[in-house]
Design a protein around this motif. Structure first.
Motif, PDB file in Angstrom:
ATOM      1  N   VAL A  84       2.438  19.976  74.992  1.00 62.67           N
ATOM      2  CA  VAL A  84       2.375  18.670  75.643  1.00 62.67           C
ATOM      3  C   VAL A  84       3.491  17.757  75.134  1.00 62.67           C
ATOM      4  CG1 VAL A  84       0.986  16.563  75.829  1.00 62.67           C
ATOM      5  CG2 VAL A  84      -0.072  18.792  76.224  1.00 62.67           C
ATOM      6  N   THR A  85       3.779  17.819  73.847  1.00 64.79           N
ATOM      7  CA  THR A  85       4.869  17.011  73.296  1.00 64.79           C
ATOM      8  C   THR A  85       6.196  17.346  73.976  1.00 64.79           C
ATOM      9  OG1 THR A  85       3.779  16.807  71.147  1.00 64.79           O
ATOM     10  CG2 THR A  85       6.163  16.449  71.205  1.00 64.79           C
ATOM     11  N   GLU A  86       6.482  18.624  74.136  1.00 68.60           N
ATOM     12  CA  GLU A  86       7.721  19.048  74.789  1.00 68.60           C
ATOM     13  C   GLU A  86       7.741  18.666  76.272  1.00 68.60           C
ATOM     14  OE1 GLU A  86      10.415  20.630  73.540  1.00 68.60           O
ATOM     15  OE2 GLU A  86       9.658  20.776  71.488  1.00 68.60           O
ATOM     16  N   LEU A  87       6.642  18.887  76.955  1.00 71.73           N
ATOM     17  CA  LEU A  87       6.602  18.666  78.397  1.00 71.73           C
ATOM     18  C   LEU A  87       6.634  17.183  78.751  1.00 71.73           C
ATOM     19  CD1 LEU A  87       3.948  21.420  79.201  1.00 71.73           C
ATOM     20  CD2 LEU A  87       6.396  21.507  79.719  1.00 71.73           C
ATOM     21  N   ARG A  88       5.983  16.366  77.962  1.00 71.19           N
ATOM     22  CA  ARG A  88       6.031  14.924  78.217  1.00 71.19           C
ATOM     23  C   ARG A  88       7.447  14.384  78.056  1.00 71.19           C
ATOM     24  NH1 ARG A  88       0.492  13.049  75.108  1.00 71.19           N
ATOM     25  NH2 ARG A  88      -0.900  13.217  76.922  1.00 71.19           N
ATOM     26  N   ALA A  89       8.204  15.009  77.163  1.00 72.21           N
ATOM     27  CA  ALA A  89       9.586  14.592  76.943  1.00 72.21           C
ATOM     28  C   ALA A  89      10.540  15.191  77.987  1.00 72.21           C
ATOM     29  CB  ALA A  89      10.023  14.991  75.545  1.00 72.21           C
ATOM     30  N   ARG A  90       9.981  15.918  78.978  1.00 75.83           N
ATOM     31  CA  ARG A  90      10.773  16.567  80.030  1.00 75.83           C
ATOM     32  C   ARG A  90      11.815  17.511  79.422  1.00 75.83           C
ATOM     33  NH1 ARG A  90      10.156  14.440  84.970  1.00 75.83           N
ATOM     34  NH2 ARG A  90      12.247  15.046  85.667  1.00 75.83           N
ATOM     35  N   SER A  91      11.377  18.223  78.383  1.00 76.26           N
ATOM     36  CA  SER A  91      12.254  19.163  77.695  1.00 76.26           C
ATOM     37  C   SER A  91      12.360  20.467  78.483  1.00 76.26           C
ATOM     38  CB  SER A  91      11.696  19.453  76.298  1.00 76.26           C
ATOM     39  OG  SER A  91      12.359  20.555  75.704  1.00 76.26           O
ATOM     40  N   ASP A  92      13.556  21.070  78.461  1.00 74.60           N
ATOM     41  CA  ASP A  92      13.744  22.383  79.079  1.00 74.60           C
ATOM     42  C   ASP A  92      13.841  23.472  78.009  1.00 74.60           C
ATOM     43  OD1 ASP A  92      16.202  21.900  77.963  1.00 74.60           O
ATOM     44  OD2 ASP A  92      17.359  22.233  79.793  1.00 74.60           O
ATOM     45  N   SER A 317      12.804  23.789  83.704  1.00 77.12           N
ATOM     46  CA  SER A 317      13.629  24.958  83.386  1.00 77.12           C
ATOM     47  C   SER A 317      14.886  24.992  84.243  1.00 77.12           C
ATOM     48  CB  SER A 317      12.820  26.237  83.619  1.00 77.12           C
ATOM     49  OG  SER A 317      13.652  27.377  83.570  1.00 77.12           O
ATOM     50  N   ARG A 318      16.014  25.335  83.638  1.00 81.52           N
ATOM     51  CA  ARG A 318      17.275  25.472  84.365  1.00 81.52           C
ATOM     52  C   ARG A 318      17.419  26.868  84.989  1.00 81.52           C
ATOM     53  NH1 ARG A 318      20.974  21.434  83.083  1.00 81.52           N
ATOM     54  NH2 ARG A 318      20.292  20.036  81.415  1.00 81.52           N
ATOM     55  N   HIS A 319      16.550  27.779  84.580  1.00 78.52           N
ATOM     56  CA  HIS A 319      16.667  29.164  85.045  1.00 78.52           C
ATOM     57  C   HIS A 319      15.332  29.619  85.638  1.00 78.52           C
ATOM     58  CE1 HIS A 319      19.955  29.464  81.721  1.00 78.52           C
ATOM     59  NE2 HIS A 319      20.464  29.023  82.857  1.00 78.52           N
ATOM     60  N   GLN A 320      14.876  28.910  86.653  1.00 80.71           N
ATOM     61  CA  GLN A 320      13.551  29.167  87.201  1.00 80.71           C
ATOM     62  C   GLN A 320      13.467  30.502  87.944  1.00 80.71           C
ATOM     63  OE1 GLN A 320      11.945  25.835  89.366  1.00 80.71           O
ATOM     64  NE2 GLN A 320      12.494  24.373  87.765  1.00 80.71           N
ATOM     65  N   LYS A 321      14.551  30.941  88.546  1.00 81.90           N
ATOM     66  CA  LYS A 321      14.542  32.228  89.236  1.00 81.90           C
ATOM     67  C   LYS A 321      14.295  33.352  88.242  1.00 81.90           C
ATOM     68  CE  LYS A 321      15.366  34.795  92.980  1.00 81.90           C
ATOM     69  NZ  LYS A 321      14.506  34.752  94.173  1.00 81.90           N
ATOM     70  N   THR A 322      15.014  33.331  87.136  1.00 80.83           N
ATOM     71  CA  THR A 322      14.802  34.341  86.107  1.00 80.83           C
ATOM     72  C   THR A 322      13.403  34.228  85.518  1.00 80.83           C
ATOM     73  OG1 THR A 322      17.162  34.314  85.543  1.00 80.83           O
ATOM     74  CG2 THR A 322      15.668  35.273  83.931  1.00 80.83           C
ATOM     75  N   ALA A 323      12.956  33.000  85.289  1.00 77.60           N
ATOM     76  CA  ALA A 323      11.616  32.786  84.730  1.00 77.60           C
ATOM     77  C   ALA A 323      10.549  33.393  85.632  1.00 77.60           C
ATOM     78  CB  ALA A 323      11.364  31.291  84.538  1.00 77.60           C
ATOM     79  N   THR A 324      10.697  33.211  86.942  1.00 81.87           N
ATOM     80  CA  THR A 324       9.732  33.764  87.890  1.00 81.87           C
ATOM     81  C   THR A 324       9.752  35.287  87.866  1.00 81.87           C
ATOM     82  OG1 THR A 324       9.971  31.818  89.307  1.00 81.87           O
ATOM     83  CG2 THR A 324       9.036  33.784  90.310  1.00 81.87           C
ATOM     84  N   GLU A 325      10.931  35.867  87.776  1.00 83.75           N
ATOM     85  CA  GLU A 325      11.034  37.327  87.736  1.00 83.75           C
ATOM     86  C   GLU A 325      10.485  37.891  86.426  1.00 83.75           C
ATOM     87  OE1 GLU A 325      15.042  38.406  88.684  1.00 83.75           O
ATOM     88  OE2 GLU A 325      14.919  37.594  90.731  1.00 83.75           O
ATOM     89  N   LEU A 326      10.621  37.146  85.340  1.00 80.94           N
ATOM     90  CA  LEU A 326      10.019  37.582  84.083  1.00 80.94           C
ATOM     91  C   LEU A 326       8.496  37.616  84.216  1.00 80.94           C
ATOM     92  CD1 LEU A 326      10.109  38.324  81.062  1.00 80.94           C
ATOM     93  CD2 LEU A 326      10.118  35.859  80.568  1.00 80.94           C
ATOM     94  N   ILE A 327       7.927  36.617  84.864  1.00 79.21           N
ATOM     95  CA  ILE A 327       6.474  36.600  85.076  1.00 79.21           C
ATOM     96  C   ILE A 327       6.050  37.805  85.917  1.00 79.21           C
ATOM     97  CG2 ILE A 327       4.584  35.340  86.181  1.00 79.21           C
ATOM     98  CD1 ILE A 327       5.944  32.753  85.347  1.00 79.21           C
ATOM     99  N   SER A 328       6.844  38.133  86.931  1.00 79.68           N
ATOM    100  CA  SER A 328       6.545  39.300  87.758  1.00 79.68           C
ATOM    101  C   SER A 328       6.537  40.578  86.916  1.00 79.68           C
ATOM    102  CB  SER A 328       7.572  39.411  88.884  1.00 79.68           C
ATOM    103  OG  SER A 328       7.262  40.484  89.745  1.00 79.68           O
TER     104      SER A 328
END
Length: 423
Positions: A84-92, A317-328
């Motif tokens: 939550v600390t990271e996400l509230r700060a809009r951290s990537d 995230s700056r690399h959402q396409k890769t992130a999605t494929e990692l989840i797959s």
């Protein structure tokens, strides 16, 4: 020298790929859905160490989009606080988040995770209830990765000597806990009753097994003031008052309750599947002497709180396409098999629960599958953290001081309405 030339070509390809991509994406905000590149997966502590080997398989095939693993502490409350600390700060800083199923609605409502396209994932192969934990207001915001459902562990040897079967109802459980356990110098029944997240799960199970609910409408309406909820809470309150739930159980979390059962001090235990392998280890005093069945309810089998974790993409995230494929990749059948065999965690792929080889190795799988199919998500709410704290405080106070179910429900309803409103 051949490996050096190969490595050099790989680095050149990566450099050209991401140089071109950066140019194409100039001026776009962070978190572009088409972004590719290295990513970071954040998770709670990996107790068995299996995850690094799984990620090595990804990294070998994706030299330009390697994943880095960040492990936070084991305790769920600490994991949530750091995220939550990271996400509230809009951290990537983190690209893929391995989050408790109960946090999905909260993180989605806050805009911290982005919706995902279900067509990209093998959802039809998953156990149906787990998909609901990843949705919020009709949209898929995460992908189920690990599931969990509570089981009732029992002393098979003791019940056999008494000519008794494992209980299917609360009445049968209470009778055996009151009459059989004392004959063997044991406590009757315990779950996780310390005021923390485990108590929220135990309360939710009791209420929903009786046909009630604490919240409805994805957390927009308080529904705990009902006869069914009173009946569910009475199961726990009466157990402490009558003594077949020992007062020491009010200090138990998962591990304390597991150790009490494993040391031979409990006739019945509600706990997660992870306890099965530990209780069956050669060093356990109950190895070969216990079994596991679905949780009982008031008139037959009950309903567990659905546990586990979901994988989500950080909206920054700056690399959402890769992130999605990692989840797959992480939710594919081969990796899900390793989640079970190497991580000792319940997978979300339905077919693995009936695989003959896996059932021989993990005999509780059919029972766990029944438990998951009958389970319900924990208190879906954008205000989940506050809701859970209220449930813990009110119910633990009632257990300690012997409050009535009516008084407990009335207080809990007031406090929850102050948090979520009347809807």
């Amino acid at each position: 020298m051949r490996w050096k030339r190969a490595a050099g070509r790989a680095l050149l390809v990566c450099s050209l790929l991401f140089t071109g991509h950066a140019g194409a994406q100039a001026g776009e905000p962070a978190g572009g859905a088409d972004g590719r590149g290295p990513v970071t997966l954040v998770t709670g502590g990996d107790l068995t160490g299996y995850l690094r080997g799984v990620l090595d398989g990804w990294n070998d095939r994706h030299p330009c989009e390697k994943v880095t693993l960040v492990e936070l502490p084991d305790a769920a409350d600490e994991v949530r606080a750091q995220l939550v600390t990271e996400l509230r700060a809009r951290s990537d800083r983190f690209d893929v988040l391995n989050i408790d199923v109960a946090w999905t609605s909260e993180f989605a409502a806050a805009g911290w995770i982005r919706p995902v396209d279900g067509a990209q994932f093998p959802l039809k192969h998953f156990l149906p209830p787990v998909v609901d934990t990843a949705t919020f207001r009709g949209r898929l915001y995460a992908v189920p990765y690990v599931t969990n459902a509570g089981l009732l562990y029992y002393r098979k040897d003791v019940l056999a000597r008494e000519g008794a079967r494992p209980p299917r109802t609360w009445g049968e459980l209470a009778h055996l806990a009151k009459t059989v356990a004392p004959k063997y110098g044991m406590d009757g029944y315990a779950g996780q009753f310390l005021p923390y997240e485990g108590l929220t799960a135990n309360v939710g199970e009791a209420v929903q097994s009786a046909g009630g609910s604490v919240l409805a409408g994805e957390g927009s309406r308080v529904t705990v003031d009902s006869p069914a909820a009173r009946r569910g809470l009475s199961f726990l309150l009466d157990g402490v008052r009558e003594g077949w739930i020992p007062r020491r159980a009010l200090t138990y979390k998962e591990e304390e309750s597991r150790k009490a059962f494993q040391d031979g001090r409990l006739l019945f235990l509600r706990n997660w599947p992870y306890a099965y392998a530990l209780a069956g280890a050669p060093s356990s005093k109950v190895a070969g002497k216990f079994g596991a069945v679905p949780l009982p309810g008031p008139d037959g089998p009950g309903s567990s709180a659905l546990g586990g974790s979901n994988l989500a993409v950080n909206a920054q995230s700056r690399h959402q396409k890769t992130a999605t494929e990692l989840i797959s990749y992480l939710t594919s059948e081969p990796v899900q098999r390793r989640v079970l065999t190497e991580g000792a965690l319940p997978p979300v792929w339905a077919g693995l629960y009936t695989d003959p080889g896996l059932v021989r190795r993990f005999p509780y799988l059919p029972t766990l599958k029944r438990g998951v199919l009958a389970a319900k998500p924990r208190l879906k709410s954008p205000h989940y953290d506050q809701v859970s704290l209220a449930v813990q405080a009110v119910v633990h106070d009632a257990l300690v001081h012997g409050r009535s179910a009516d008084a407990t429900v009335a207080r809990l309803s007031r406090e929850l309405r102050a948090i979520v409103g009347r809807g």
